[in-house]
Design a protein around this motif. Structure first.
Motif, short mmCIF file in Angstrom:
data_model
loop_
_atom_site.label_atom_id
_atom_site.label_comp_id
_atom_site.label_asym_id
_atom_site.label_seq_id
_atom_site.Cartn_x
_atom_site.Cartn_y
_atom_site.Cartn_z
N TYR A 16 -5.64 -10.89 0.38
CA TYR A 16 -6.28 -10.59 1.42
C TYR A 16 -6.64 -12.22 2.18
O TYR A 16 -6.42 -12.27 3.12
CB TYR A 16 -7.48 -9.82 1.22
N LYS A 71 -14.28 -3.15 1.61
CA LYS A 71 -14.24 -1.90 1.07
C LYS A 71 -13.51 -1.76 -0.43
O LYS A 71 -14.14 -0.83 -1.10
CB LYS A 71 -13.44 -0.80 1.91
N ASP A 72 -12.78 -2.59 -0.73
CA ASP A 72 -12.04 -2.64 -1.86
C ASP A 72 -12.87 -3.37 -3.12
O ASP A 72 -12.41 -3.52 -3.94
CB ASP A 72 -10.65 -3.25 -1.76
N LYS A 111 -7.01 -7.93 14.04
CA LYS A 111 -6.23 -7.44 13.19
C LYS A 111 -6.67 -8.00 11.76
O LYS A 111 -6.65 -7.12 10.75
CB LYS A 111 -4.87 -7.72 13.40
N SER A 118 -7.37 -9.87 -4.37
CA SER A 118 -8.05 -10.76 -3.49
C SER A 118 -7.34 -11.95 -2.78
O SER A 118 -7.45 -12.51 -1.80
CB SER A 118 -9.35 -11.25 -4.25
N LYS A 176 -2.36 -1.88 -5.12
CA LYS A 176 -3.59 -2.09 -4.46
C LYS A 176 -3.58 -3.81 -4.12
O LYS A 176 -3.51 -4.56 -5.25
CB LYS A 176 -4.63 -1.96 -5.26
N LEU A 225 -9.61 -5.90 10.74
CA LEU A 225 -9.37 -4.82 10.00
C LEU A 225 -9.00 -4.78 8.45
O LEU A 225 -9.36 -4.28 7.60
CB LEU A 225 -8.08 -4.19 10.48
N TYR A 226 -8.31 -5.99 8.25
CA TYR A 226 -7.99 -6.37 6.68
C TYR A 226 -9.37 -6.92 6.03
O TYR A 226 -9.30 -6.67 4.82
CB TYR A 226 -6.62 -7.34 6.48
N ASP A 254 -12.11 -5.92 6.73
CA ASP A 254 -12.81 -4.47 6.44
C ASP A 254 -12.46 -4.00 5.04
O ASP A 254 -12.87 -3.39 4.35
CB ASP A 254 -12.93 -3.83 7.60
N LYS A 255 -11.32 -3.99 5.11
CA LYS A 255 -10.62 -3.18 3.90
C LYS A 255 -10.74 -3.99 2.67
O LYS A 255 -10.98 -3.49 1.40
CB LYS A 255 -9.02 -3.07 4.06
N MET A 256 -10.77 -5.33 2.64
CA MET A 256 -11.11 -6.06 1.73
C MET A 256 -12.36 -5.90 1.00
O MET A 256 -12.80 -5.80 -0.16
CB MET A 256 -10.83 -7.73 2.14
N MET A 272 0.84 -1.27 -0.09
CA MET A 272 -0.19 0.05 -0.03
C MET A 272 0.66 1.28 0.06
O MET A 272 0.73 2.22 -0.71
CB MET A 272 -0.86 0.01 1.26
#
Length: 320
Positions: free
Chosen positions: A13, A38-39, A28, A10, A7, A31-32, A34-36, A2
């Motif tokens: 992730y 959102k991406d 933790k 999948s 970027k 958190l990733y 959630d990022k996944m 990042m």
């Protein structure tokens, strides 16, 4: 990645999130996840299966089966790898199962619930609908395992149908295809078929990789063909590939079980030379068989190694 404006895919992730869960860093991992989301990446069979595998290994069956329920509810298709993961996890714990579900601490539970909610934010399944109700005794667990094995058999037949269709259309199978099929045969107890398939790889112009070698080594150990497993590990290393720690542990425990103290000691030394420290259970077992073979110097050396390791860990813990 990042920081360099790359970027994550999948695949990145689905490798990272279960890895964090494995290391008891579930929050933790959330958190990733959630990022996944959102991406724009949706949870797929690979992510679900990897997470289910980790929670089965932790003996957190209730949560693992809630994920299975959620996977079905979310219409994520279970594949051959999913069935293999389930039957392996269930069979691994069948002997130790006492009808009680492992409960993790409150902090861990919060992380799991966040993970569950992220995977399916608007349809959290109730515990009453969980597959855990199908497995309340050792006998019912055996029945469940047999059903999973039947699903593996059906999935294997379908996999070969797809393989034949691929080849008719001029698409040749790759190493991933062969590894999944070989693992399926191993889980179904068909090791000879797994070996035959392994031998076909060179005929297809492919070279076995580390994952494929490790899969077959663990398969040999599983059925007690420890000398074949040992021979394959030598072939693997001649090709510049190192067995995984899991394969080494399987080899070491199988050699101890067959009372092959010489080979077991060599595997232990090989592990240490590659910075793999054997688990305490295998080391105790190795010390025991060395003592029975009157190899007291070797047994004392292993014992001292364990003591030094513990002292080192205590120093690190006190320092941190």
């Amino acid at each position: 990645m990042m920081e360099h404006a790359l970027k994550p895919s999948s695949h990145a992730y689905t490798a990272l999130i279960p890895g964090l869960v494995k290391k008891n860093m579930t929050k933790k991992g959330c958190l990733y996840l959630d990022k996944m989301l959102k991406d724009g990446f949706m949870p797929n069979a690979v992510l679900y299966t990897s997470l289910i595998k980790q929670f089965l290994r932790k003996r957190e069956f209730e949560f693992a089966f809630r994920l299975v329920d959620l996977m079905e509810k979310s219409e994520v298709e279970q594949d051959l790898v999913t069935y293999i993961t389930l039957v392996s996890g269930v069979c691994r714990s069948m002997r130790r199962f006492d009808g009680k579900w492992y409960l993790s601490n409150e902090k861990s539970d919060k992380g799991k619930e966040i993970l569950f909610q992220l995977l399916h934010q608007q349809a959290i399944l109730s515990k009453e609908k969980s597959l855990k109700l199908l497995i309340s005794s050792q006998e019912e667990m055996k029945i469940f395992a047999l059903k999973l094995i039947q699903k593996i058999k059906t999935s294997m037949e379908e996999a070969y149908e797809h393989l034949n269709l691929m080849q008719r259309e001029g698409v040749q199978p790759n190493l991933v295809t062969f590894t999944i099929l070989i693992d399926g045969h191993i889980q179904f107890g068909e090791l000879d078929l797994a070996v035959a398939l392994f031998n076909k790889i060179n005929a297809n112009g492919l070279v076995p990789d580390r994952m494929l070698f490790n899969t077959l080594i663990r398969g040999f150990c599983k059925v007690g063909r420890v000398l074949d497993a040992l021979s394959l590990s030598h072939v693997m290393q001649k090709r510049g590939l190192l067995p995984s720690k899991s394969s080494y542990e399987k080899l070491l425990s199988s050699l101890c079980a067959s009372h092959s103290s010489v080979h077991a000691l060599r595997i232990c030394e090989d592990m240490l030379s590659h910075n793999y420290f054997p688990c305490r259970y295998n080391l105790h077992w190795l010390i025991s068989i060395l003592g029975k073979d009157n190899k007291l110097d070797e047994a004392c050396a292993i014992h001292d190694l364990m003591l030094n390791r513990r002292a080192f860990q205590r120093n690190v813990e006190s320092y941190t």
